[in-house]
Design an enzyme around this catalytic site. Sequence first.
Site, PDB file in Angstrom:
ATOM      1  N   HIS B 189       0.870  -1.169   0.000  1.00 21.09           N
ATOM      2  CA  HIS B 189       0.000   0.000   0.000  1.00 21.09           C
ATOM      3  C   HIS B 189       0.905   1.216   0.000  1.00 21.09           C
ATOM      4  CE1 HIS B 189      -3.719   2.247   0.899  1.00 21.09           C
ATOM      5  NE2 HIS B 189      -2.836   3.108   1.355  1.00 21.09           N
ATOM      6  N   CYS B 190       0.812   2.020  -1.022  1.00 25.04           N
ATOM      7  CA  CYS B 190       1.715   3.163  -1.152  1.00 25.04           C
ATOM      8  C   CYS B 190       1.054   4.421  -0.596  1.00 25.04           C
ATOM      9  CB  CYS B 190       2.074   3.383  -2.618  1.00 25.04           C
ATOM     10  SG  CYS B 190       3.264   4.709  -2.824  1.00 25.04           S
TER      11      CYS B 190
END
Lengths: 159, 411
Positions: B189-190
């Site tokens: 998850h950026c």
Amino acid sequence: MATEFHNLQELRHSASLATKVFIQRDYSEGTVCRFQTKFPSELDSRIERTLLEDTVKTLNTYYAEAEKMGGQSYMEGCLACATAYIIFLCMETHYEKVLKKISGYIQEQNEKIYAPRGLLLTDPIERGMRVMEVSVFEDRGSSGSSLSSSATSGGSAQR
Amino acid sequence: MSAVMITRKVRKWESSGKEHFLLRWTRNDGPQKGVFYLTLFLIVGTCLTVLSIRVSRPIAASTLFIWAMITKNVIGACPYLAIHLSPAIPVFAIVLFLFVMAMLLRTSFSDPGVLPRALPEEATFIEMEIEAANGNVPAGQRPPPRIRNVQINGQIVKLKYCYTCKIFRPPRASHCSICDNCVDRFDHHCPWVGNCVGKRNYRYFYLFTLSLSLLTIYIFTFDIVHVVLRSVDSGFVKTLQDTPGTYPFVLVCFFTLWSVVGLTGFHTYLISLNQTTNEDIKGSWSGKNRVQNPYSHKNILKNCCEVLCGPAYPSVLDRRGLMRDDLPITSSAAVPAIRSNPVPQTTKTTAPLIPNEHTPDDTKPSIADTTNPHAEKSSPSPKEEKQPTLYKALHSPSLQSTVWTYEKTCF
């Protein structure tokens, strides 16, 4: 007397959903979309093995075609990258084209083979490509479960 | 007058997960939005101070105009370079900048490959299979962990059960606690992008980091060239006085360079091995006693082609659709059918279920879940994948409770 459902409308109106059977994904070849061709035994009395297996095998070939890593997909990918993926706003991808073919095929199979037997295939895309759902319908008002002569009704339904 | 019950039509997106890429502008998720805005600001600000309105034509974006007006009198790197070297230099920078923005927006606003939650019938079907496989568990004992073993290209891979989504996760899928969804081919998850990176948007993410690296290197190089050329003409000290605005941005570029180029290099390595960040961090395929990566083609070029030039997968989320008022399963017909089969003859996985190893962090009892469909999850399941530690420093996931979506489906 065995009741026959001649089309999908009749199925919806006069039948009630008894159960749902799920055909799972087959991961033996990796993460490509494939469904198990193993015949679920709940459907033993409703449909012939070969019919369902043929449907699943045809769908597997369609999905393999959609996900094929070949010249066309590379060309599409490179072209899309060069245009910063704006081209996807105008153009339908190869995968989407095959998905349309698949939904047409499932619709046709439902009309010809499954509805006359009181079954309904759901397009796997509506279930997140995880399972293929087969809805089993019962005739409302009848307490019996299976269509007695699915073989003969299958023969007459084949066009 | 009889009371009419108005049931609110529930959109499908409302019932799956809480972080929705298309709807992030309407949701109040402070930290996520903040980091994304910061990313935009840094990129736009850095580029726009170099590009001046005097050379390039006025572009419609209001931020571009404001930044250009502020900086055109502060630094004139762009016209200087255009006159003394070539006008292609700022033009290429603009093109690259637009590409970076396009990739950023694409990564941020596309579906990473979210797997929709199982509808109640499917969830029940899976529960039945699990109970059948477990057999009779003596009272007081914990049921074994919910794992399904499948054989992929000759290797045994374990599929874990997701208690939130009520599915056995496909291989390479993982549950993101921030987005509260299972994502196919979950990478990470950026927080910079504000979205998960998964099967569908990994290539956009990679192109974003790659083009951003190139842009950063390009701007850094030409800033230095500009300063050097000016110093040759008019002396270093005068140059420092003439162009005070360049230096903060050179500094920003320098630090950005190391992190972005490093990240691009890391992802290039992962792509060549056909691995995800999640697998790399967990060490799924490393080590002698572990399974070797069954997805790798053992050929770097083939792996790269598959990840970057593979087919464009469609989204399986029907975002605007309404929760369908599905036909109810008549309980009288269904229950006898289920009870009559003591061992349901269901389709099993291709490999026989290998006796599972007892993992130390075990599962919650399965019966509790089925009997209480309205239960609120008070704490995340230990089986759900935790945020990879590399990115934990950037954002601490808020592990809020989610109401099981069972109640949202209409019968």
